[in-house]
Motif scaffolding. Sequence first.
Motif, PDB file in Angstrom:
ATOM      1  N   UNK A 103      52.665 -81.424   6.660  1.00 30.85           N
ATOM      2  CA  UNK A 103      53.395 -80.427   5.878  1.00 30.85           C
ATOM      3  C   UNK A 103      53.639 -79.137   6.657  1.00 30.85           C
ATOM      4  N   UNK A 104      52.777 -78.810   7.606  1.00 30.10           N
ATOM      5  CA  UNK A 104      52.909 -77.548   8.348  1.00 30.10           C
ATOM      6  C   UNK A 104      54.140 -77.566   9.256  1.00 30.10           C
ATOM      7  N   UNK A 105      54.618 -76.364   9.564  1.00 30.18           N
ATOM      8  CA  UNK A 105      55.737 -76.215  10.492  1.00 30.18           C
ATOM      9  C   UNK A 105      55.202 -75.994  11.906  1.00 30.18           C
ATOM     10  N   UNK A 106      55.539 -76.856  12.811  1.00 35.98           N
ATOM     11  CA  UNK A 106      55.190 -76.730  14.218  1.00 35.98           C
ATOM     12  C   UNK A 106      56.177 -77.578  15.008  1.00 35.98           C
ATOM     13  N   UNK A 107      56.278 -77.318  16.287  1.00 35.11           N
ATOM     14  CA  UNK A 107      57.190 -78.078  17.142  1.00 35.11           C
ATOM     15  C   UNK A 107      56.488 -78.458  18.438  1.00 35.11           C
ATOM     16  N   UNK A 108      57.054 -79.429  19.115  1.00 36.52           N
ATOM     17  CA  UNK A 108      56.520 -79.837  20.412  1.00 36.52           C
ATOM     18  C   UNK A 108      57.000 -78.853  21.479  1.00 36.52           C
ATOM     19  N   UNK A 109      56.435 -78.976  22.677  1.00 35.59           N
ATOM     20  CA  UNK A 109      56.796 -78.092  23.785  1.00 35.59           C
ATOM     21  C   UNK A 109      58.259 -78.315  24.202  1.00 35.59           C
TER      22      UNK A 109
END
Length: 542
Positions: free
Chosen positions: A84-90
């Motif tokens: 559910x959290x917002x995060x992205x890859x490098x």
Amino acid sequence: MNQSSQQHPSDSLRADAPEVELVASLPEAARPLFSQAMLNLLGELGRRYRPRVDALLEQREQRQQRFNAGESPDFDPSTASLREDDWTVAPIPADLRDRRVEITGPVDRKMIINALNSGARVFMADFEDSSTPTWGNMVDGQVNLFDAVRRTISLTQADGKHYELKQDPAVLIVRPRGWHLDEKHVLVDGRPIAGGIFDAAVYLFNNAQALLQQGSGPYLYLPKLEHWREAELWESVLTDIEKALQIEPGTIKVTVLIETLPAVFQMDEILHALKSRIVGLNCGRWDYIFSYIKCFQKHSDKVLPDRAQVTMKVPFLSAYSQLLIKTCHRRGAFAMGGMAAQIPIKGDEAANEAALQKVREDKEREAGNGHDGTWVAHPGLIPVAMEIFDRHLDGPNQLAVKREDVQVSADELVAPCTGSITEAGLRGNLNVAIRYMASWLDGQGCVPINHLMEDAATAEIARAQVWQWIRHPAGRLDDGRDIDLPLVRGWQAEELERIREDVGDQVFSAGQFQAAADLITEVTENDEFIPFLTLPGYDRLD
């Protein structure tokens, strides 16, 4: 073995250093790749990670036992917050931002040259499903890649035909073996090293710096993951290799194949476990179908029809593909499409056009759904796939296509497709499994059969379907006949004789067709489902 004259961070040997033993000889051309520093690194990695590999393989077995008892794969509630959290890859390296058409194939010299010259954006050099893991194949492949990275690779055949690299070759990505496969010719403290660690470590040790100096980088495709902890293990291994090579963390970039049913429920978790180095996920469709059969081997309500009827149009595969696109693009990672295995058919224009039309329809669907690129098995299909992705892509990729309209439930991902089981389908499974495994046992892991370029996934689907059809009431032919062992034995004998008639007595006798048939019999008649056909197959290789 002579130690390399060039010093390396892995050169020093501790008193308790792992014992590394090569139980097969190295060809002359390969010896420079296996310096003492290289062996030290293999020893450290083998000792450190053998227990974790064993534990994860044991967890696979326990998971399968739960599936056999009636459980079905599902999204893990303990990692719900991560999903559910917002995060992205490098960020993705410049030379991997346009991957609209990739070609794949084994690591033999001619294939590498032709694939790098093919006009595809990327070539995936495969130590896994399209290569028989003989010692010679695996070591020669490392030599070939060493030369390819330095762009000195060439080949002159006995007939005088010469092959060499052209300008601007495809970007190179290497696929090591999966966690289930060992390299039995390299022992660390008396135990075989994991095949994937061997493949990746030898390739990276010998080529990472050269690739970085060229403005590219060391890139891998990671296969057969079933859980995010298996991705976490790769993260640990690759981090240790980076430390040993004294290169920046996250330098080694990876793409992960989602080719097992459990993994589709863990795509966010897999992306997160490799967050600093992952650039995308790929729809490994053929192994995914095999994994579906394997996971539901004991489920009478999950029996699939003929292999030819299980296309990407069926609901559970369409849902898998579209969920992959949505998941990847939300995280800033690429969503790669699946393989077009067709081979151009010479001498039959109508049949060739029909085959190409299937490729067009498949690639139109992928590009229209939002995939960033796709796979082909033959250079002749590159222009077809390239034209379609050129038309759909507004820029180098489709990361902006978020597919927020996609809502996929666990039930949709496991719902079987409807269809029929036919005599032709069953006979075809037996025939292609024998033909493929005969070539595999003879050292050839990428085989043209019936105008398709087949790899180990084909034989896995074929033998898995036969095993399941024999054991479930739903495994009944469309004409009402039950599929049982006597029927399968009789038809397998007939198909083996048909192969003999097709190839001729001389080729048949010189080949591994009977050995392949015996192997198929072993796995289809065993009451326990053998997890991978290549495991008993590997026991038969020198």
